[in-house]
Design an enzyme around this catalytic site. Structure first.
Site, PDB file in Angstrom:
ATOM      1  N   THR A   1       3.555 -13.280  -4.835  1.00  0.00           N
ATOM      2  CA  THR A   1       2.764 -12.149  -4.345  1.00  0.00           C
ATOM      3  C   THR A   1       2.384 -11.304  -5.560  1.00  0.00           C
ATOM      4  O   THR A   1       3.089 -11.307  -6.572  1.00  0.00           O
ATOM      5  CB  THR A   1       3.562 -11.279  -3.358  1.00  0.00           C
ATOM      6  OG1 THR A   1       4.696 -10.770  -4.042  1.00  0.00           O
ATOM      7  CG2 THR A   1       4.013 -12.074  -2.161  1.00  0.00           C
TER       8      THR A   1
ATOM      9  N   GLU B   1       3.751 -14.427   2.448  1.00  0.00           N
ATOM     10  CA  GLU B   1       5.065 -14.799   2.976  1.00  0.00           C
ATOM     11  C   GLU B   1       4.983 -15.496   4.336  1.00  0.00           C
ATOM     12  O   GLU B   1       5.984 -15.928   4.882  1.00  0.00           O
ATOM     13  CB  GLU B   1       5.943 -13.548   3.116  1.00  0.00           C
ATOM     14  CG  GLU B   1       6.425 -12.968   1.790  1.00  0.00           C
ATOM     15  CD  GLU B   1       5.477 -11.951   1.196  1.00  0.00           C
ATOM     16  OE1 GLU B   1       4.264 -11.992   1.508  1.00  0.00           O
ATOM     17  OE2 GLU B   1       5.945 -11.113   0.393  1.00  0.00           O
TER      18      GLU B   1
ATOM     19  N   TRP C   1       1.332  11.051  10.999  1.00  0.00           N
ATOM     20  CA  TRP C   1       0.721  10.005  10.184  1.00  0.00           C
ATOM     21  C   TRP C   1      -0.785   9.941  10.384  1.00  0.00           C
ATOM     22  O   TRP C   1      -1.288  10.100  11.499  1.00  0.00           O
ATOM     23  CB  TRP C   1       1.312   8.641  10.541  1.00  0.00           C
ATOM     24  CG  TRP C   1       2.776   8.545  10.260  1.00  0.00           C
ATOM     25  CD1 TRP C   1       3.794   8.565  11.168  1.00  0.00           C
ATOM     26  CD2 TRP C   1       3.397   8.421   8.978  1.00  0.00           C
ATOM     27  NE1 TRP C   1       5.002   8.456  10.534  1.00  0.00           N
ATOM     28  CE2 TRP C   1       4.789   8.368   9.190  1.00  0.00           C
ATOM     29  CE3 TRP C   1       2.907   8.345   7.660  1.00  0.00           C
ATOM     30  CZ2 TRP C   1       5.694   8.238   8.139  1.00  0.00           C
ATOM     31  CZ3 TRP C   1       3.809   8.215   6.629  1.00  0.00           C
ATOM     32  CH2 TRP C   1       5.188   8.170   6.863  1.00  0.00           C
TER      33      TRP C   1
ATOM     34  N   LYS D   1       0.956  10.943   5.152  1.00  0.00           N
ATOM     35  CA  LYS D   1       1.865  11.764   5.961  1.00  0.00           C
ATOM     36  C   LYS D   1       1.441  13.222   5.839  1.00  0.00           C
ATOM     37  O   LYS D   1       1.580  13.832   4.779  1.00  0.00           O
ATOM     38  CB  LYS D   1       3.298  11.578   5.484  1.00  0.00           C
ATOM     39  CG  LYS D   1       4.288  12.180   6.447  1.00  0.00           C
ATOM     40  CD  LYS D   1       5.709  11.816   6.078  1.00  0.00           C
ATOM     41  CE  LYS D   1       6.620  12.219   7.227  1.00  0.00           C
ATOM     42  NZ  LYS D   1       8.018  12.111   6.905  1.00  0.00           N
TER      43      LYS D   1
HETATM   44  P1  ADP Z   1      -0.728  -9.577  -1.951  1.00  0.00           P
HETATM   45  O1  ADP Z   1      -2.070  -8.879  -1.865  1.00  0.00           O
HETATM   46  O2  ADP Z   1       0.365  -8.709  -2.455  1.00  0.00           O
HETATM   47  O3  ADP Z   1      -0.755 -10.923  -2.565  1.00  0.00           O
HETATM   48  P2  ADP Z   1      -0.986 -10.693   0.587  1.00  0.00           P
HETATM   49  O4  ADP Z   1      -2.256 -11.291   0.079  1.00  0.00           O
HETATM   50  O5  ADP Z   1       0.039 -11.549   1.118  1.00  0.00           O
HETATM   51  O6  ADP Z   1      -0.322  -9.839  -0.491  1.00  0.00           O
HETATM   52  O7  ADP Z   1      -1.399  -9.525   1.585  1.00  0.00           O
HETATM   53  C1  ADP Z   1      -0.712  -9.237   2.769  1.00  0.00           C
HETATM   54  C2  ADP Z   1      -1.060  -7.879   3.278  1.00  0.00           C
HETATM   55  O8  ADP Z   1      -2.474  -7.687   3.368  1.00  0.00           O
HETATM   56  C3  ADP Z   1      -0.576  -7.606   4.685  1.00  0.00           C
HETATM   57  O9  ADP Z   1       0.768  -7.232   4.695  1.00  0.00           O
HETATM   58  C4  ADP Z   1      -1.497  -6.478   5.131  1.00  0.00           C
HETATM   59  O10 ADP Z   1      -1.064  -5.221   4.661  1.00  0.00           O
HETATM   60  C5  ADP Z   1      -2.779  -6.811   4.443  1.00  0.00           C
HETATM   61  N1  ADP Z   1      -3.695  -7.479   5.377  1.00  0.00           N
HETATM   62  C6  ADP Z   1      -3.949  -8.787   5.479  1.00  0.00           C
HETATM   63  N2  ADP Z   1      -4.870  -9.029   6.430  1.00  0.00           N
HETATM   64  C7  ADP Z   1      -5.210  -7.824   6.962  1.00  0.00           C
HETATM   65  C8  ADP Z   1      -6.101  -7.391   7.995  1.00  0.00           C
HETATM   66  N3  ADP Z   1      -6.871  -8.241   8.650  1.00  0.00           N
HETATM   67  N4  ADP Z   1      -6.150  -6.074   8.270  1.00  0.00           N
HETATM   68  C9  ADP Z   1      -5.387  -5.185   7.606  1.00  0.00           C
HETATM   69  N5  ADP Z   1      -4.541  -5.538   6.623  1.00  0.00           N
HETATM   70  C10 ADP Z   1      -4.444  -6.835   6.294  1.00  0.00           C
END
Ligand code: ADP
Length: 544
Positions: A184, A328, A444, A439
């Site tokens: 990640t 994940e 929120w 916040k």
């Molecule tokens: P990283 O950007 O750290 O590599 P990921 O690509 O796994 O992580 O991103 C996962 C996160 O992206 C989710 O936990 C969520 O916060 C956000 N996310 C993914 N799809 C959506 C969506 N359709 N709407 C809102 N948030 C999203």
């Protein structure tokens, strides 16, 4: 009592074997870094994966070894996915947009033995070579004619395959064996590795291929904009051969004009990517006053798809499927393919549903909890911390006991870090990442909600809402806008008026600032961390 059925290990290579045998007409079309277009069938890809596995074995790769890739979406990357996992090694995809420091960290942490890279990344590796492990081997994903002069000892991908037999004795692996590794982005702290297994990858591909049939079917020509270098291109390289869909691989050309042209010349029927990509395609469609003629569906995920964007595509008869997931989770968790009973709803109701993140995929369970871990009802009103469970979800992080210990709750569910509600029909609605929620006075405010509304203003090209520390309210929202043009900037009062139809007055952003572009993370999402740093010390006007 045990059932009396055979138990065969689920193996990723069987997907390509199946695609090659059952879908001989489907193809992988790639825009190559060499500059031309390349075509091959799944049968050819399978044969070349066999040759590649022999080549990698010749370099000393054995089951369990990590083989890294640093590459765009293309057929050689696809062959690597299958050859590496097929022989029992682990395909470690590296995101080229990571900082040099993060890249060095993950290559060292993963203990990669071989790194396969596209021509584009030669200068990057040349610059890092001194700091990389001395025994790391490099394979340049090109042919002899395109091999550059370099101080780094690059091996040639096509030479690795030359003369090798196509038949490879793919081992009968343990289905729980590691097959893929993806870190990640780690906006704070070091990146953490999600370690996919043979089994989790096959299951995710099966679930995905039944979840989104408008994209995934034997007539489909899918253009994955979502990269193979991060979260396995949302599982498309595994699901496509299963259903017989062709893959149209865009290489490094991801701007609106290049995507539009490729969609047109290759008859693309579906395309998957993050919202920032669709901003580019949308601008191109507006400029040409046309849509790619065969495009039937776009799948948008990775961050929230703004309603204005969803409506834009839907009005051109292009179905939008809003999906949510994370590295994940292999990565897809929910998708917005509406059930037939909801397809007939009026436009506004459908758009409201599609703005949510959709319903769970088979194999993924969802729960929301309060701060004490108690479950909250799925009534569309209760908002809580989102947890997930299933066979495609990590049980911990590669070689990271500390992060592993913190990953699961007492019931064994994985904490997503997202805050959400779930309605009675099962639609997930992500309010925010917990760290991006604002916040204010003990209540929120969802940054996603505000962004969604502001995006509908005709003078807003892109926007983000971030929290600014506030002496009285703790935090207050600041709206950061990329205007359509210098001469057409929106007024905050106009955006407030639009927002007041949907949110309470105290939730309105106190101020608006204009920027030329929003900073993006390595995965193409708006980097709120960078924005917060940029507006560090910002003085909010006193709005009472
Ligand atoms: P990283 O950007 O750290 O590599 P990921 O690509 O796994 O992580 O991103 C996962 C996160 O992206 C989710 O936990 C969520 O916060 C956000 N996310 C993914 N799809 C959506 C969506 N359709 N709407 C809102 N948030 C999203």
């Amino acid at each position: 009592m045990q059932g009396m059925m055979m138990t065969m290990p689920m193996r990723i290579i069987e997907i390509l074997q199946y695609g090659a045998e059952l879908h001989p007409g489907a193809e992988i079309v790639s825009v190559r870094t060499e500059g031309d277009i390349h075509r091959e069938t799944y049968a050819e890809a399978y044969a070349r994966a066999g040759q590649l596995a022999h080549g990698l074995a010749g370099l000393g790769i054995a089951p369990g070894d990590r083989v890294a890739t640093l590459a765009w979406n293309g057929y050689r990357h696809f062959e690597l996915y299958y050859a590496i996992s097929g022989m029992g090694a682990v395909c470690h995809t590296i995101n080229p947009r990571l900082s040099a420091e993060q890249m060095l960290y993950i290559i060292t942490h993963a203990e990669d033995r071989v790194l396969c890279l596209d021509l584009t990344f030669v200068p990057l590796i040349e610059a890092l070579a001194d700091q990389l492990p001395a025994d790391l081997k490099f394979v340049l994903m090109t042919d002899r004619a395109h091999m550059p002069d370099s101080a780094v000892d690059f091996l040639c991908y096509e030479e690795l395959l030359d003369g090798q037999p196509a038949a490879y004795d793919w081992p009968m692996l343990d289905e729980t064996a590691a097959a893929g590794l993806c870190y990640t982005s780690g906006t704070t702290g070091n990146p953490k590795g999600a370690l996919f297994s043979q089994r989790s990858t096959v299951l995710h591909a099966l679930w995905l291929s039944i979840a989104i049939p408008k994209s995934l079917n034997a007539q489909a020509r899918i253009l994955p904009v979502v990269p193979m270098f991060h979260v396995n291109s949302w599982g498309l390289p595994y699901a496509a051969p299963l259903v017989g869909a062709s893959l149209i691989m865009p290489g490094s050309k991801l701007d609106g004009a290049s995507l539009f042209d490729l969609m047109e010349t290759e008859g693309v029927t579906a395309s998957w990517g993050v919202p920032t990509v669709w901003l580019g395609l949308r601008a191109e469609m507006e400029a040409r006053n046309a849509a790619p003629s065969k495009l039937k569906q776009v799948v948008i995920g990775g961050s929230a798809a703004p309603r204005a964007m969803i409506e834009f595509f839907e009005r051109q008869d292009i179905d939008v499927c809003h999906a949510w997931g994370m590295t994940e989770m292999s990565p897809v968790g929910t998708h917005g393919q509406l059930p037939p009973t909801m397809e007939g709803l009026d436009f506004d109701t459908r758009m409201a549903l599609k703005s949510k993140q959709g319903r769970r995929m088979f194999g993924v369970e969802l729960k929301i909890t309060d701060e004490d871990g108690a479950r909250l009802p799925h009534d569309g009103k209760a908002v809580g911390n989102l947890y997930v469970r299933g066979n495609g979800i990590v049980s911990g992080y590669f070689n990271n006991p500390e992060a592993t210990a913190a990953a699961l709750d007492a019931e064994g569910w994985f904490g997503t870090g997202d805050v959400a509600s779930i309605d009675a029909d099962g639609f997930l609605y992500i309010q925010d990442r917990a760290k991006d929620l604002i916040k204010s006075g003990g209540e929120w405010i969802s940054s996603i909600d505000l962004e969604n509304i502001a995006m509908a203003h005709p003078c807003v090209s892109n926007c983000a809402v971030i929290s600014i520390p506030h002496p009285k309210w703790d935090e207050r929202p600041l709206l950061v806008v990329v205007p359509k043009s210098e001469s057409e900037k929106p007024a905050l009062e106009e955006i407030h008026a639009m927002m007041l139809d949907h949110v309470a007055k105290w939730q309105l952003p106190d101020a608006m600032e204009f920027v030329d572009a929003l900073p993006l993370t390595a995965t193409g999402k708006v980097s709120k961390l960078t924005l917060r740093q940029r507006f560090d010390g910002y003085q909010m006007p006193d709005v009472g």
